[in-house]
Every structure is written in structure tokens, then in C-alpha cells.
Design a protein around this motif. Structure first.
Motif, short mmCIF file in Angstrom:
data_model
loop_
_atom_site.label_atom_id
_atom_site.label_comp_id
_atom_site.label_asym_id
_atom_site.label_seq_id
_atom_site.Cartn_x
_atom_site.Cartn_y
_atom_site.Cartn_z
N TYR A 417 0.77 -1.28 0.01
CA TYR A 417 0.13 -0.04 0.12
C TYR A 417 0.89 1.35 -0.03
CZ TYR A 417 -4.35 2.57 1.35
OH TYR A 417 -5.26 3.27 1.28
N GLY A 418 2.26 1.10 0.11
CA GLY A 418 3.17 2.15 0.20
C GLY A 418 2.91 3.30 -0.79
N PRO A 419 2.97 2.79 -2.12
CA PRO A 419 2.80 3.94 -3.23
C PRO A 419 1.51 4.72 -3.38
CG PRO A 419 3.38 1.66 -3.91
CD PRO A 419 2.91 1.55 -2.84
N GLY A 420 0.44 4.32 -2.56
CA GLY A 420 -0.68 5.23 -2.81
C GLY A 420 -1.19 4.83 -4.23
N TYR A 421 -2.06 5.99 -4.64
CA TYR A 421 -2.80 5.74 -5.94
C TYR A 421 -1.62 5.57 -6.89
CZ TYR A 421 -7.30 6.58 -4.19
OH TYR A 421 -8.56 6.56 -3.35
N ILE A 422 -1.96 4.64 -7.92
CA ILE A 422 -0.96 4.54 -8.93
C ILE A 422 -2.05 4.61 -10.29
CG2 ILE A 422 0.32 2.85 -10.37
CD1 ILE A 422 0.94 1.46 -7.82
N CYS A 423 -1.73 6.01 -10.97
CA CYS A 423 -2.63 6.43 -11.79
C CYS A 423 -2.29 6.20 -13.17
CB CYS A 423 -2.89 7.88 -11.77
SG CYS A 423 -3.46 8.41 -9.99
N THR A 424 -2.76 6.44 -14.23
CA THR A 424 -2.22 6.38 -15.69
C THR A 424 -1.43 7.60 -15.71
OG1 THR A 424 -4.49 7.51 -16.34
CG2 THR A 424 -3.99 4.90 -16.49
N GLU A 425 -0.63 7.79 -16.62
CA GLU A 425 0.14 9.02 -16.62
C GLU A 425 -0.73 10.26 -16.99
OE1 GLU A 425 4.16 10.73 -19.17
OE2 GLU A 425 3.51 8.67 -19.65
N ILE A 426 -1.79 10.04 -18.02
CA ILE A 426 -2.59 11.32 -18.50
C ILE A 426 -3.40 11.71 -17.05
CG2 ILE A 426 -4.41 9.97 -18.85
CD1 ILE A 426 -4.95 12.14 -21.39
N ALA A 427 -3.48 10.86 -16.14
CA ALA A 427 -4.41 11.34 -15.03
C ALA A 427 -3.63 12.28 -14.38
CB ALA A 427 -4.77 10.30 -14.32
N TYR A 428 -2.38 12.46 -14.26
CA TYR A 428 -1.73 13.38 -13.50
C TYR A 428 -1.93 14.68 -13.79
CZ TYR A 428 0.24 9.73 -10.72
OH TYR A 428 0.39 8.42 -10.08
N SER A 429 -2.48 15.11 -15.29
CA SER A 429 -2.50 16.30 -15.73
C SER A 429 -3.96 16.60 -15.90
CB SER A 429 -1.95 16.24 -17.16
OG SER A 429 -2.71 15.27 -18.10
N GLN A 430 -4.76 15.64 -15.44
CA GLN A 430 -6.32 15.88 -15.40
C GLN A 430 -6.86 16.58 -14.22
OE1 GLN A 430 -7.53 11.87 -16.68
NE2 GLN A 430 -7.55 12.54 -18.64
N GLY A 431 -5.89 16.48 -13.11
CA GLY A 431 -6.71 16.82 -11.89
C GLY A 431 -7.67 15.72 -11.05
N GLY A 432 -8.33 16.09 -10.09
CA GLY A 432 -8.85 15.03 -9.50
C GLY A 432 -8.33 14.57 -8.32
N TYR A 433 -8.74 13.70 -7.31
CA TYR A 433 -8.05 13.66 -6.13
C TYR A 433 -6.86 12.53 -6.25
CZ TYR A 433 -7.42 10.97 -1.80
OH TYR A 433 -6.93 10.40 -0.62
N GLU A 434 -7.23 11.55 -6.99
CA GLU A 434 -6.33 10.40 -7.07
C GLU A 434 -4.95 10.57 -7.54
OE1 GLU A 434 -10.42 8.60 -8.01
OE2 GLU A 434 -9.19 10.44 -8.63
N SER A 435 -4.88 11.46 -8.27
CA SER A 435 -3.44 12.01 -8.71
C SER A 435 -3.01 13.23 -8.10
CB SER A 435 -3.64 12.31 -10.21
OG SER A 435 -4.42 13.26 -10.68
N SER A 436 -3.54 13.68 -7.23
CA SER A 436 -3.15 14.86 -6.39
C SER A 436 -1.83 14.41 -5.44
CB SER A 436 -4.15 15.39 -5.52
OG SER A 436 -4.55 14.46 -4.57
N PRO A 437 -1.10 15.38 -4.87
CA PRO A 437 0.02 15.27 -4.19
C PRO A 437 -0.47 14.58 -2.76
CG PRO A 437 0.15 17.22 -5.18
CD PRO A 437 -0.82 16.79 -5.58
N ARG A 438 -1.77 14.62 -2.44
CA ARG A 438 -2.08 13.84 -0.84
C ARG A 438 -2.28 12.67 -1.20
NH1 ARG A 438 -8.00 15.70 0.38
NH2 ARG A 438 -8.83 15.97 -2.08
N ALA A 439 -2.48 12.22 -2.45
CA ALA A 439 -3.10 10.68 -2.65
C ALA A 439 -1.91 9.78 -3.27
CB ALA A 439 -4.29 10.70 -3.49
N SER A 440 -1.20 10.16 -4.39
CA SER A 440 -0.32 9.32 -5.11
C SER A 440 1.06 9.78 -4.62
CB SER A 440 -0.43 9.46 -6.69
OG SER A 440 0.33 8.89 -7.09
N GLN A 441 1.93 8.88 -4.44
CA GLN A 441 3.22 8.93 -4.20
C GLN A 441 4.30 8.58 -5.28
OE1 GLN A 441 3.78 8.94 0.41
NE2 GLN A 441 2.69 7.01 0.13
N VAL A 442 3.75 8.31 -6.46
CA VAL A 442 4.79 7.92 -7.59
C VAL A 442 4.66 9.04 -8.49
CG1 VAL A 442 4.49 5.53 -7.09
CG2 VAL A 442 2.93 6.51 -8.43
#
Length: 466
Positions: A417-442
Motif C-alpha cells: 500500500y506504500g505507493p498510494g494511488y497508481i494512476c495512468t500518466e494522463i491522469a496526473y494532468s487531469q486533476g482530481g483526487y487520486e493524482s493529487s500530491p495528497r493521494a499518489s506517491q509515484v
């Protein structure tokens, strides 16, 4: 003794001893497949920390359950735990101790949490930091986590004395209706305009399409002739209907799992959560108490239909193959170790803020030092089971299936569970919770790293070399 009898006696004697000393207490004849099931009650006591509050009530017990598969190779352990997450050193320790109990190696142990939001967190390194700050037991209870591991390891050791023969494997699947929906609703500009979450009363969120999901629930069933020993169920959704008050329970996916146990006496049903990082029941769940059993019934129907649809074929040790890819995930650039350390020791911050900082610091230190997470694949005839870390986006699960369209590809996420959310690359430019600094550590290029690992693990050998 006649010569032909002495030769036969010698042959049978060598066969016996060769099978006896294979690392198991129970002799395993070459070519056979055997299985051990385990199911341990790991319910925390009242007052212990669960995901968002101390446990104030026990609505249902929590379990750690799974199987040990015995073959001509080293044993394989698959374990599903009613916990919101098992991360970092906690994840390592689970695998190490279960491997020791099963007489195998940690890389052949897959441990996955089911991510219920009224269940405990287990992370020994983070828990130790909190203990050192005088906050032991506030968000993590290390003694509880270690007791869980001891119980499961002891159950495995006991079960290995009486494994069951596996003669057939059943593979089935069915659609689950009106449960899963994508959490991220995009606007015309391609950015997240609305988060749908696990529960919603917003007409916009309810009326919007389901979005990208995987509607299929898949099951793998181990049989001894006509008796189903264990059923592994795989489906992808955040499992919560309502949560956060400390009312410990295994949620609607757990209710479905237990209903199937009642329907199949003597058979252990095990549930693994798939790539559900951006999937939840928000389109179909308003958060009312009446919805939990309704969602459970829908998942249960999927489990039942998948079981009834299964195709059952003979299986032997030669049909089992295990592959491991040790993988270093890229670290998010927003993680600042000095800032995290300052938060941890800041007594003006809440225990939750300090424990969150500790969790992030532990991951940062491990990942920045090149720590590798085992990503594994178990092949059983025409089925492949992928075991992956973090809160993985559904796109990874769908891509894995595209890599091997002739196989039944099952995916269990929520490993480390260490990495937190693991999103797709495009998701990091789309906004939203999962790709935010408080949710994803990769970092965003995690997609290219993981996709290549998945491809190598799941694709048939002849295609992966092209």
C-alpha cells in the motif's frame, strides 16, 4: 526375494523418499497438485484504530484468508486481508512470515488488502515512528498487526499437515450489474469536473454514465473431483457503502463473500479486489444503510453466476507456473523529506496529519533508495493471476487483458500500500483526487514502468519475445 521384486521394491522406495523430502510435512507425489486453505479471524478490539476512527462497534468480524498451493515447485501463498491497507515494512513482514510458515520464499507470497474503510491499517515502520512520537495506537497498532501475522502463519503450519488433493480447476466469469462506476467525471476540456466517490446524492454524478470500468467478476475454483475446495473471486471496486465512524465491518464485498460460503458448505470463498483505484459504487449508492445489503446481493449474484458458468478441466503440477518481476516504482517529486519530518514532530498538528507524513516519509525513503516491490503472476492452465501494489487504476487491469486475450486474466491490487494511488500518466494532468500530491506517491511515468512489467508477466512466452 526374487530379483524382479527387489528391483520394484527399490524403485518404490526411491520414489517414496524423493517425494517425502520436498519441503513439506506431507509427502507430495510428483505431478500432483495440493492445496491448503486458511481462514483466521483478525477482528480488532474495541478502541483499536481502524481507518478513520477508533473501533466503537463490531458489526462483522474481519478475516485473513487464503490458500497455499503445493506442487513440484516451491509452495505459493495467496492471502486476502480485511484491512484498508498493508504497506511498506508491514507488507514485507507479512510475506516473510507467511513464506517461513509455508516453507517457501517471500517472492512466492502474495498478500492483498481488500480496502474496507472501517478496517485497520498495517505498516510497522510508520507505526514505529508514531510510537516514538508518543502516538502509538492512534492510527496504527503494531502489536495488533504482528498478532494477525502470527495467527495466519500458525494456521498455515497447521494446515500443511493435511492438504487436500486438487484434481480439477474451474474458470468462470459473470457481469456484476449496477455496482461499479468510474469516480472521475471529465469535462469537455479533458479535466476532472466532478469526483463521484463511493456514495453520491448528486443528480449529475448519478445520471452520468458508468465510465471506464471492468464489469466482469472472475472466479477460479480448485476441485477435488466433485468437491469444490476453494473459490478465488476477483472484481474491481472500492468496497464501501458508508464508513468512517469506527463501525468495524467487511463491507458489501465481504457480505457477498460470506453469503457464498453459506451457499457452498465446506468450500472457502476468497475475494480479491482488483484495480479499483478509480472505481467505486457512487453512481448506484447514496450512502444509506439500505444500500449495503443491496450492493452485496448484486456482487453475490455475480459470484454465483461466475461459479455456475465455470469450465472445469483436469489440472496437475505441470500446469502451475510462477513468475516474479522485482520492480522499483518512480518516486513522486512532490515528496519533501525535510518537510515531512517537520510535520511528524510538530505537536500542533493532529495525529492524523503526523501519521500521514510518517507514512509518506517511510515510502519516500524506501523508494528513493531503490526498494523493489515484487510484482508476480501465477499461471494456472489458461488463467493468469497478476498481483500488483497500490490503489491501481482500472486501465492497468484492462490493458493486462489485452496483452493476453486468449487467457483469463485476473488481477489483485492493493498489495504493498506504500505507493498510494497508481494512476495512468494522463491522469496526473487531469486533476482530481487520486493524482493529487495528497493521494499518489509515484511519478507519472509509473505507467510506462508498470505496463511493461505486466506485459512481460502475462503475455505468452512466444509473443513476449517479438
Amino acid at each position: 526375494m526374487p530379483a524382479y521384486l527387489s528391483h520394484r521394491f527399490l524403485f518404490l522406495t526411491l520414489m517414496f523418499w524423493g517425494c517425502l523430502f520436498d519441503g513439506h510435512e506431507h509427502p507430495l507425489w510428483a505431478g500432483n497438485l495440493e492445496i491448503v486453505t486458511f481462514n483466521e479471524n483478525i477482528t480488532p478490539k474495541l478502541g483499536m484504530p481502524v481507518a478513520y476512527a477508533p473501533a466503537r462497534k463490531i458489526l462483522t468480524p474481519l478475516y485473513a484468508r487464503g490458500v497455499v498451493i503445493l506442487s513440484d515447485e516451491k509452495p505459493v501463498v495467496l492471502c486476502a486481508v480485511d484491512a484498508i491497507g498493508i504497506g511498506n515494512q508491514g507488507y514485507d513482514t507479512w510475506r516473510e512470515k507467511l513464506a517461513e510458515a509455508a516453507a517457501t520464499t517471500p517472492d512466492r507470497v502474495a498478500v492483498h488488502s481488500l480496502h474496507q474503510h472501517d478496517a485497520p491499517r498495517i505498516d510497522f515502520a510508520t507505526g514505529k515512528i508514531m510510537e516514538d512520537q508518543g502516538l502509538g495506537g492512534k492510527n496504527y497498532d503494531n502489536s495488533y498487526g504482528r498478532q494477525c501475522i502470527t495467527q495466519v502463519a500458525n494456521a498455515i503450519r497447521s494446515g500443511l499437515k493435511n492438504p487436500q488433493t486438487v484434481t480439477h480447476l474451474g474458470i468462470g466469469k459473470a457481469k456484476v450489474e449496477q455496482v461499479a462506476s468510474n469516480r472521475r467525471l471529465l469535462g469537455a476540456d479533458g479535466k476532472v469536473r466532478l469526483m463521484r466517490w463511493s456514495k453520491s446524492k448528486s443528480p449529475d454524478a448519478i445520471n452520468a454514465p458508468e465510465g471506464v470500468i471492468d464489469p466482469w467478476l472472475k472466479c477460479l475454483c480448485f476441485w477435488n473431483q466433485d468437491h469444490p475446495i476453494a473459490v478465488l473471486n476477483y472484481y474491481a471496486t472500492h468496497p464501501q457503502s458508508y464508513y468512517g465512524k469506527g463501525d468495524v465491518n467487511y463491507e458489501f464485498t465481504g457480505m457477498a463473500r460470506e453469503a457464498r460460503n453459506e451457499a457452498l458448505p465446506g468450500t472457502l470463498n476468497i475475494y480479491f479486489n482488483g484495480a479499483a483505484g478509480n472505481i467505486a459504487a457512487g453512481k448506484y449508492n447514496d450512502g444509506s444503510t439500505k444500500m449495503r445489503p443491496l450492493l452485496a446481493q448484486r456482487v453475490e449474484r455475480g459470484m454465483e453466476s461466475a461459479f455456475k458458468s465455470q469450465k472445469k478441466t483436469p489440472i496437475s503440477s505441470a500446469d502451475l507456473h510462477w513468475k516474479t518481476e522485482m520492480t522499483a516504482l518512480p518516486v513522486a517529486t512532490h515528496l519533501d523529506p525535510e518537510s515531512l519530518k517537520a510535520t511528524i514532530i510538530d505537536q500542533k498538528r493532529t495525529p492524523k496529519e503526523r501519521s500521514t507524513a510518517a507514512f509518506r516519509l517511510v515510502w519516500y525513503q524506501r523508494a528513493s533508495q531503490g526498494h523493489q516491490i515484487p510484482i508476480t503472476c501465477l499461471r494456472l492452465k489458461s488463467a493468469s493471476i497478476l498481483h500488483l501494489p497500490g490503489e491501481l487504476f482500472i486501465e492497468y487491469q484492462l490493458q493486462a487483458q489485452k496483452f493476453a486475450p486468449k487467457q483469463t486474466v485476473c488481477l489483485a491490487a492493493y498489495g504493498d500500500y506504500g505507493p498510494g494511488y497508481i494512476c495512468t500518466e494522463i491522469a496526473y494532468s487531469q486533476g482530481g483526487y487520486e493524482s493529487s500530491p495528497r493521494a499518489s506517491q509515484v511519478a507519472p511515468h509509473v505507467e510506462s514502468v508498470l505496463t511493461e512489467v505486466i506485459r512481460r508477466l502475462v503475455m505468452p512466452e512466444e509473443n513476449s519475445k517479438k
